[in-house]
Write a protein that holds these residues in place. Sequence first.
Motif, mmCIF file in Angstrom:
data_model
loop_
_atom_site.group_PDB
_atom_site.id
_atom_site.type_symbol
_atom_site.label_atom_id
_atom_site.label_comp_id
_atom_site.label_asym_id
_atom_site.label_seq_id
_atom_site.Cartn_x
_atom_site.Cartn_y
_atom_site.Cartn_z
ATOM 1 N N HIS A 31 0.854 -1.179 0.000
ATOM 2 C CA HIS A 31 0.000 0.000 0.000
ATOM 3 C C HIS A 31 0.895 1.235 0.000
ATOM 4 N N ARG A 32 0.289 2.397 -0.180
ATOM 5 C CA ARG A 32 1.072 3.625 -0.258
ATOM 6 C C ARG A 32 1.519 4.084 1.124
ATOM 7 N N VAL A 33 2.796 4.449 1.232
ATOM 8 C CA VAL A 33 3.366 5.044 2.441
ATOM 9 C C VAL A 33 3.995 6.372 2.026
ATOM 10 N N ASP A 34 3.812 7.423 2.838
ATOM 11 C CA ASP A 34 4.277 8.753 2.449
ATOM 12 C C ASP A 34 5.795 8.895 2.496
ATOM 13 N N MET A 35 6.421 8.375 3.553
ATOM 14 C CA MET A 35 7.863 8.524 3.767
ATOM 15 C C MET A 35 8.443 7.184 4.177
ATOM 16 N N ILE A 36 9.581 6.829 3.601
ATOM 17 C CA ILE A 36 10.229 5.566 3.941
ATOM 18 C C ILE A 36 11.697 5.813 4.252
ATOM 19 N N TYR A 37 12.146 5.254 5.368
ATOM 20 C CA TYR A 37 13.548 5.331 5.772
ATOM 21 C C TYR A 37 14.274 4.056 5.342
ATOM 22 N N LEU A 38 15.368 4.236 4.622
ATOM 23 C CA LEU A 38 16.234 3.118 4.265
ATOM 24 C C LEU A 38 17.660 3.467 4.697
ATOM 25 N N CYS A 39 18.367 2.509 5.264
ATOM 26 C CA CYS A 39 19.749 2.716 5.700
ATOM 27 C C CYS A 39 20.592 1.558 5.173
ATOM 28 N N TYR A 40 21.482 1.856 4.210
ATOM 29 C CA TYR A 40 22.326 0.810 3.631
ATOM 30 C C TYR A 40 23.694 1.358 3.261
ATOM 31 N N ASN A 55 4.173 5.768 -6.210
ATOM 32 C CA ASN A 55 3.300 6.134 -5.098
ATOM 33 C C ASN A 55 3.543 7.533 -4.548
ATOM 34 N N ASP A 56 4.400 8.311 -5.219
ATOM 35 C CA ASP A 56 4.731 9.655 -4.746
ATOM 36 C C ASP A 56 5.220 9.601 -3.301
ATOM 37 N N THR A 57 6.147 8.676 -3.057
ATOM 38 C CA THR A 57 6.711 8.452 -1.723
ATOM 39 C C THR A 57 8.085 9.100 -1.632
ATOM 40 N N LEU A 58 8.385 9.662 -0.475
ATOM 41 C CA LEU A 58 9.699 10.246 -0.225
ATOM 42 C C LEU A 58 10.583 9.211 0.474
ATOM 43 N N ILE A 59 11.740 8.901 -0.135
ATOM 44 C CA ILE A 59 12.710 7.991 0.485
ATOM 45 C C ILE A 59 13.775 8.814 1.186
ATOM 46 N N ALA A 84 14.177 10.931 -3.627
ATOM 47 C CA ALA A 84 15.035 10.546 -2.504
ATOM 48 C C ALA A 84 15.935 11.672 -2.010
ATOM 49 N N ILE A 85 16.110 11.698 -0.696
ATOM 50 C CA ILE A 85 17.112 12.512 -0.011
ATOM 51 C C ILE A 85 18.177 11.565 0.521
ATOM 52 N N GLU A 86 19.454 11.922 0.368
ATOM 53 C CA GLU A 86 20.535 11.041 0.818
ATOM 54 C C GLU A 86 21.364 11.733 1.897
ATOM 55 N N PHE A 87 21.702 10.949 2.932
ATOM 56 C CA PHE A 87 22.514 11.434 4.044
ATOM 57 C C PHE A 87 23.866 10.732 4.029
ATOM 58 N N ARG A 88 24.922 11.503 4.229
ATOM 59 C CA ARG A 88 26.277 10.951 4.307
ATOM 60 C C ARG A 88 26.963 11.478 5.560
ATOM 61 N N SER A 89 28.000 10.783 6.011
ATOM 62 C CA SER A 89 28.704 11.186 7.223
ATOM 63 C C SER A 89 30.186 10.868 7.110
ATOM 64 N N LYS A 112 17.313 19.303 -6.616
ATOM 65 C CA LYS A 112 16.407 20.420 -6.851
ATOM 66 C C LYS A 112 15.104 19.998 -7.513
ATOM 67 N N ASP A 113 15.090 18.829 -8.148
ATOM 68 C CA ASP A 113 13.845 18.380 -8.768
ATOM 69 C C ASP A 113 13.022 17.478 -7.859
ATOM 70 N N LEU A 114 13.380 17.410 -6.573
ATOM 71 C CA LEU A 114 12.599 16.644 -5.594
ATOM 72 C C LEU A 114 11.533 17.562 -5.001
ATOM 73 N N THR A 115 10.279 17.142 -5.093
ATOM 74 C CA THR A 115 9.177 17.969 -4.606
ATOM 75 C C THR A 115 8.217 17.149 -3.751
ATOM 76 N N ALA A 116 7.391 17.873 -3.003
ATOM 77 C CA ALA A 116 6.297 17.258 -2.248
ATOM 78 C C ALA A 116 5.067 18.142 -2.421
ATOM 79 N N ALA A 117 3.910 17.564 -2.201
ATOM 80 C CA ALA A 117 2.662 18.263 -2.490
ATOM 81 C C ALA A 117 2.130 19.029 -1.290
ATOM 82 N N THR A 118 1.377 20.093 -1.555
ATOM 83 C CA THR A 118 0.608 20.754 -0.505
ATOM 84 C C THR A 118 -0.608 19.893 -0.201
ATOM 85 N N ILE A 119 -1.251 20.125 0.949
ATOM 86 C CA ILE A 119 -2.334 19.257 1.392
ATOM 87 C C ILE A 119 -3.526 19.259 0.425
#
Length: 411
Positions: free
Chosen positions: A174-183, A207-211, A240-245, A264-271
């Motif tokens: 099913h659709r989920v708005d935000m998903i956390y992945l760590c690899y 699904n217009d989901t943010l990773i 997707a947004i990516e985090f590095r350390s 810059k081409d990553l977007t999310a919708a207003t309600i």
Amino acid sequence: MALVNEHYLKLSDNYLFADIAKKVNAYKVSHPKAKVISLGIGDVTRPLVPAVIEAMHKAVDEMGSKASFRGYGPERGYDFLREAIIKNDYLPRGIHLDPGEIFINDGAKSDTGNIGDIVRWDNSIGMTDPIYPVYIDSNVMCGRAGTFENGSWSNVNYMPCTAENGFVPTIPDHRVDMIYLCYPNNPTGTVLSKEELRKWVNYALRNDTLILYDAAYEAFIREEGIPHSIYEIKGARKCAIEFRSYSKTAGFTGVRCGYTVIPKDLTAATIDGTRRIALNHLWDRRQSTKFNGTSYISQRAAEAIYTPEGKAQTKAVIDYYMDNATLMYNELTDMGFKVFGGRNAPYLWVQTPDNTSSWKFFDQLLYSASIVCTPGVGFGPSGEGYVRLTSFGEREDCEEAMRRIREWMQC
């Protein structure tokens, strides 16, 4: 009167590693002569490499001169570091980024915890289980996780990673708005193939989901074909947004520096669904208000990692830790433990024998062998029956720890 944010009251009294520290301190008080070996908290032990030290000394000298002194820096980070990141971390993998898509921070923990500021509090979230506790706790703090019921949070879609499914999470039906992945994954030390990661990107695009992709341990990957960045997958820039350390990559746990990539081409919708908002702009606005930027000295230190000398020296340290991981993996496997991870990450995910609970095994290992591990259940429900070991110790300590465990197991 001032009212508290009652979502904080839903949190457990202590952060996982604070609970561990409390137990270890109690053990040390009652066993003052014991030499405790910590294979628990993932802090590094090797000193900063010479190229980094030289760069920091030079930066300090600059700060002591009127002509080269630096005050407030840009919240996004200095161009010299952002350009070095693009040239060394992304272009060799065929990934093209703009410096404006990179935000320098004081370590991945801050941004993974704060990224929720720019999305609605009532978004549904999905998380692999087990998972790094910061992801859950930061969502609890704003009310996004829901309520805690029967060992899990009501608004969290848990995606179990177990030995039975090869630690490859099942994509939601099913659709989920935000998903956390760590690899590579913290805590299991396992990885996703490019084919598996492509499935997640395709799901997100459909699904217009943010990773939210945490790649803090990508430098430890040794196998060919394992993606180091989610942007190796076509279409990931749009979802997707990516985090590095640099904390583990270059031993910066005390220096504090990392970065986040928001295309810059990553977007999310207003309600109301009438507009799409660029998340890059929102994060830039958030950082300008709540963050004063990473220190100039730390950023010059990070830049030095990308010099030829810095690359060679940093690789040698990573090899040292991964050799520890190989040693521990082989020894524990020979003792009869079921061990996962340790091949492309500095973490080993060890199944406890005889269905022993995670915390009980923690106590047994501490009081029988003076060794500290991390109870797997602290990372989520699917972590029960496992403990996490890290390979960040000194070689002699890793060898001694394996000897102690072997003796204990033979008793």
